[in-house]
Design an enzyme around this catalytic site. Structure first.
Site, short mmCIF file in Angstrom:
data_model
loop_
_atom_site.label_atom_id
_atom_site.label_comp_id
_atom_site.label_asym_id
_atom_site.label_seq_id
_atom_site.Cartn_x
_atom_site.Cartn_y
_atom_site.Cartn_z
N ASP A 147 -22.51 44.02 -3.41
CA ASP A 147 -22.72 42.91 -2.48
C ASP A 147 -23.25 43.39 -1.13
O ASP A 147 -23.39 44.60 -0.90
CB ASP A 147 -21.38 42.17 -2.33
CG ASP A 147 -21.56 40.67 -2.26
OD1 ASP A 147 -22.64 40.22 -1.84
OD2 ASP A 147 -20.61 39.93 -2.61
N GLY A 182 -31.35 37.42 -2.43
CA GLY A 182 -32.79 37.26 -2.19
C GLY A 182 -33.17 38.03 -0.94
O GLY A 182 -33.09 39.25 -0.91
N ASN A 183 -33.55 37.29 0.10
CA ASN A 183 -33.94 37.93 1.36
C ASN A 183 -35.01 39.01 1.18
O ASN A 183 -34.99 40.03 1.87
CB ASN A 183 -32.70 38.52 2.07
CG ASN A 183 -31.76 37.43 2.52
OD1 ASN A 183 -32.17 36.46 3.16
ND2 ASN A 183 -30.49 37.55 2.15
N ASP A 201 -25.02 31.81 -3.00
CA ASP A 201 -24.10 31.56 -4.12
C ASP A 201 -24.30 30.20 -4.79
O ASP A 201 -24.57 29.20 -4.13
CB ASP A 201 -22.65 31.65 -3.63
CG ASP A 201 -22.27 33.09 -3.31
OD1 ASP A 201 -23.14 33.98 -3.43
OD2 ASP A 201 -21.11 33.31 -2.94
C1 GLA Z 1 -20.62 36.95 -2.36
C2 GLA Z 1 -21.36 36.98 -3.70
C3 GLA Z 1 -20.54 36.23 -4.74
C4 GLA Z 1 -19.18 36.87 -4.88
C5 GLA Z 1 -18.48 36.89 -3.52
C6 GLA Z 1 -17.20 37.71 -3.55
O1 GLA Z 1 -20.55 35.67 -1.84
O2 GLA Z 1 -22.63 36.42 -3.57
O3 GLA Z 1 -21.21 36.24 -5.99
O4 GLA Z 1 -19.31 38.16 -5.38
O5 GLA Z 1 -19.31 37.47 -2.51
O6 GLA Z 1 -16.56 37.77 -2.31
#
Ligand code: GLA
Length: 400
Positions: A147, A182-183, A201
């Site tokens: 992430d 993305g970005n 998300d």
């Molecule tokens: C981000 C990601 C999600 C998930 C959460 C977990 O928002 O994009 O898919 O993994 O973090 O905190």
């Protein structure tokens, strides 16, 4: 002095030869991830039960093989900086969990973050990339989602390259999933990861961007609309990832069917995000539709494209191997739509891959992939009633 030279040479040789492990995702990865349904509420019991349900529900046989723990599995780093799982949630440790998942014939995935903290506020991998990669390899991890929260002014490409190189240095083949929403990452991500998120998300709504705390997650159509210019970046071993599936998480059956069909048209990774243990018949019929999955998993690895759009109805096309094509009629609207479509008046050309269907000189057999039956040929016009937020998904095969 000799020792220093040896260390520097070793370090340089690791990095000069570093690359991503090739061939781990020739078709889009398929599996399950804890986040969409369980968010931070993960523990070893849940993950073991999800793995068992993956087998008993038929998901494993349909191709879903990764059991991925998302955020919040982490405990603390020890005095040497090594990460440990939360001892209350994962008392048996990650190696035991991974061994159990492997004993069921499945693969094990885990989550981290390129920043100093994960989005859920747990320790991130920044400055610990090599150490964490080594730890994951020791645990038997097969898939890493990485992430991008709390990254301050990091250069994203550099940050993800560091983790890619760290994974490669472990010698364990680990699918690498980049999650920076993305970005612009699609421009460099092919050399770095096997898949990369293309948007923020997802949320289990079909056509809305609800507010959730200070975030605005996206509905299915909002994500779909952000994919249109991205197909040129995707292919075998390097996939656009429009986020994990929300099938079974609260949308209507037609919406779930449309969501799943469109993800198959996009050659998206199929990472289920529902409660596998309490799956109803409708949800399992969608997730286990092998004919739809075959569209997603087609070995050509060509992402589908929006061919035409009239009112609320869009027509998407995806070239498949052996000269077949998938065609999906999507009704985005809130009313049912009647489609009367003349194949012969609509030659379909894919300008990216230079494939085409010319129905005036070619005749294709048509199979409906939700009704699971042959419904005629392209000699005749196509008529169908498409419910609101639903699809008709077809596979066309050239009659020679
Ligand atoms: C981000 C990601 C999600 C998930 C959460 C977990 O928002 O994009 O898919 O993994 O973090 O905190």
């Amino acid at each position: 002095m000799k020792k220093i030279i040896l260390f520097v040479t070793l370090f340089l040789s690791i990095n000069v030869n570093a690359q991503k492990f090739e061939g781990l995702a020739k078709t889009p990865p398929m599996g399950w991830n804890s986040w969409n349904r369980f968010t931070c509420n993960v523990n070893e019991k849940l993950i073991r039960e999800a793995a068992e349900a993956m087998v008993s529900s038929g998901m494993k046989d349909a191709g879903y093989i990764y059991i991925n723990i998302d955020d919040c599995w982490q405990g603390k780093r020890d005095s040497l900086g090594f990460i440990h799982p939360d001892p209350t949630r994962f008392p048996s440790g990650m190696k035991a969990l991974s061994d159990y998942i492997h004993s069921l014939g499945l693969k094990f995935g885990i989550y981290t973050d390129e920043g100093w903290m994960t989005c859920g506020g747990k320790p991130g991998s920044r400055g610990h990339e090599y150490q964490d990669a080594m730890t994951y390899a020791k645990w038997g991890v097969d898939y890493l989602k990485d992430d991008y929260c709390y990254t301050d002014y990091l250069n994203p490409e550099g940050a993800y390259l560091t983790m890619r190189n760290a994974l490669y240095a472990t010698g364990r083949p680990i699918v690498y999933s980049i999650c920076m929403w993305g970005n612009g990452c699609e421009v460099w991500a092919k050399e770095v990861g096997h898949l990369w998120r293309t948007t923020g998300d997802i949320h289990p709504t079909f056509d809305a961007t609800p507010t959730k705390g200070d975030e605005s997650p996206l509905g299915v159509l909002q994500i779909l609309d952000k994919q249109k210019d991205l197909r040129k970046y995707a292919g075998p071993d390097h996939w656009n990832d429009p986020d994990m599936l929300e099938v079974g998480n609260g949308m209507s059956v037609n919406e779930d069917r449309a969501h799943f069909s469109m993800w198959c048209m996009l050659a998206a990774p199929l990472i289920a995000g529902n409660d596998l243990f309490n799956m109803n018949k409708e949800t399992s019929e969608i997730l286990l539709n092998k004919e739809a999955i075959a569209v997603d998993q087609d070995t050509l690895g060509i992402e589908g494209f929006l061919y035409s759009s009239k009112g609320d109805v869009e027509i998407w096309a995806k070239p498949l191997s052996d000269g077949d094509w998938a065609i999906c009629f999507l009704n985005r609207g809130t009313k049912q739509e009647e489609v009367n479509y003349s194949w012969k008046q609509n030659e379909i050309i894919d300008t990216l891959t230079h494939r085409e269907m010319n129905f005036t000189i070619e005749n294709y057999k048509i199979r409906d992939l939700w009704q699971h039956k042959e419904i005629g040929t392209t000699e005749k016009d196509f008529n169908a009633l498409i419910l609101s937020h639903d699809v008709v998904l077809l596979r066309l095969k050239l009659l020679r």
